[in-house]
Design an enzyme around this catalytic site. Structure first.
Site, PDB file in Angstrom:
ATOM      1  N   LYS A  76       0.839  -1.201   0.000  1.00 40.33           N
ATOM      2  CA  LYS A  76       0.000   0.000   0.000  1.00 40.33           C
ATOM      3  C   LYS A  76       0.869   1.244   0.000  1.00 40.33           C
ATOM      4  CE  LYS A  76      -3.930  -2.268   2.127  1.00 40.33           C
ATOM      5  NZ  LYS A  76      -4.520  -2.768   3.363  1.00 40.33           N
ATOM      6  N   GLN A 125      -4.859  -1.352   9.615  1.00 41.81           N
ATOM      7  CA  GLN A 125      -4.802  -2.697   9.038  1.00 41.81           C
ATOM      8  C   GLN A 125      -5.409  -3.728   9.995  1.00 41.81           C
ATOM      9  OE1 GLN A 125      -3.504  -3.444   5.837  1.00 41.81           O
ATOM     10  NE2 GLN A 125      -4.458  -5.401   6.250  1.00 41.81           N
ATOM     11  N   ASP A 161     -11.317   2.977   4.007  1.00 40.03           N
ATOM     12  CA  ASP A 161     -11.738   1.573   3.926  1.00 40.03           C
ATOM     13  C   ASP A 161     -13.253   1.471   3.767  1.00 40.03           C
ATOM     14  OD1 ASP A 161      -9.852  -0.426   3.826  1.00 40.03           O
ATOM     15  OD2 ASP A 161      -9.476  -0.445   5.992  1.00 40.03           O
TER      16      ASP A 161
END
Ligand SMILES: NC(=O)c1ccc[n+]([C@@H]2O[C@H](COP(=O)([O-])OP(=O)(O)OC[C@H]3O[C@@H](n4cnc5c(N)ncnc54)[C@H](OP(=O)(O)O)[C@@H]3O)[C@@H](O)[C@H]2O)c1
Length: 302
Positions: free
Chosen positions: A58, A102, A125
């Site tokens: 990422k 995460q 997200d």
């Protein structure tokens, strides 16, 4: 020899690479016209190996798109209060436009409490209840990256989805439910199947669009596929073959399904690469909304 016609394969890797290139162009326009560089903060707690790889990828792709990448690696024993303090700091930081914590988190931390603490405007997200609510009610929020990527692949392949029958296998908050909401938004007739569904194969066979997001290697067999259906395989399963070597397989038995499907995503190289590309897309969208700037490239870029 592999006799699969190339035209049946939905090449998510190539689509994602092209999307990332377009995002990089838009980031450059944003910087030139408005002096703004989007910033994405990624928070990793502990040393989960798969998470470390995801976070590294990422970071690399964020920078390749011309965005600022901020990585926060915290020790495995970090307490929830410390993580929430970091999230509050990132919420208040104007250089940070997107925040991703995460998952999975170590067991002393409640993931829902962390998701709830992220500013919905920076929730790239798309997991915050405000963004889930906006998706469910047709508002403009941030959409979870994996289903957003699946929808892009479907629209690229099929064009208008109106009236098509879609079956989504899986009802997680991360994939299944937002995928169903997106397909409903495209005027599909949507069935959501799950572990308690009575006749899963029959539900699958009805579908013009079949989405498998289950986490069970090759559970969806060839005879579950309607002739000509478009199959999107979200599953990523590490599977040990007869030779003792681990390989990645999806939730769909690809070799069987490709015989009947009109189009199908492979694993790897299908949905997987779209997830990071859509994270960058969400970061760009979030930045523009926070700054009150029209998205470079217009609505087509959302
Ligand atoms: N490509 C990517 O970037 C990406 C991103 C996210 C996830 N994934 C992969 O996608 C898969 C699903 O992820 P997830 O996070 O949605 O998983 P999850 O939270 O474990 O949800 C799995 C869903 O599948 C359903 N299910 C389980 N066994 C079933 C069965 N035998 N028959 C029918 N339905 C069944 C469950 O039903 P119940 O609700 O009834 O338990 C649940 O709704 C995993 O392989 C994951 O690795 C890939």
């Amino acid at each position: 020899m592999d006799r699969t016609p190339a035209s049946k394969i939905i090449d998510g890797k190539a689509f994602a690479a092209e999307l990332c290139r377009r995002i990089a162009d838009r980031v450059a326009v944003l910087r030139q016209a408005h002096g703004v560089t989007p910033g994405l903060a990624v928070v990793l707690v502990g040393e989960n190996q798969a998470s470390q790889v995801y976070v590294r990828n990422k970071g690399r792709q964020t920078e390749a798109a011309g965005m600022n990448s901020f990585k926060h690696a915290l020790p495995a024993e970090t307490g929830q209060a410390d993580l929430l303090r970091l999230v509050a700091r990132l919420n208040a930081d104007p250089a940070v436009n997107g925040i991703l914590v995460q998952l999975p988190l170590p067991k002393q931390i409640d993931p829902q409490a962390v998701i709830d603490a992220i500013d919905p405007a920076k929730d790239v997200d798309g997991f915050h209840v405000v963004n889930a609510g906006r998706l469910a009610t047709g508002g403009a929020g941030l959409v979870p990256c994996t289903p957003l990527g699946c929808l892009m692949l479907l629209k690229d392949r099929l064009g208008d989805l109106t009236g098509l029958r879609a079956t989504v296998i899986g009802r997680s908050n991360i994939v299944g439910k937002p995928m169903a909401a997106l397909l409903l938004g495209e005027n599909c007739t949507v069935t959501v199947a799950h572990s308690r569904t009575r006749d899963l194969a029959a539900e699958a066979r009805r579908a013009d669009i079949l989405i498998a997001a289950v986490g069970r290697p090759e559970m969806v067999r060839g005879d579950w596929i309607r002739d000509g259906a478009t199959v999107i395989d979200v599953g990523i399963n590490r599977f040990e073959g007869g030779d003792g070597k681990a390989r990645l397989v999806g939730d769909v038995a690809f070799a069987e399904a490709v015989e009947r499907a009109g189009a199908i995503t492979p694993v790897p190289g299908g949905v997987g690469p779209m997830t990071i590309a859509c994270l960058l897309q969400n970061t760009l969208t979030a930045t523009c909304r926070q700054r009150g700037i029209d998205l470079p490239g217009g609505a087509e870029a959302t």
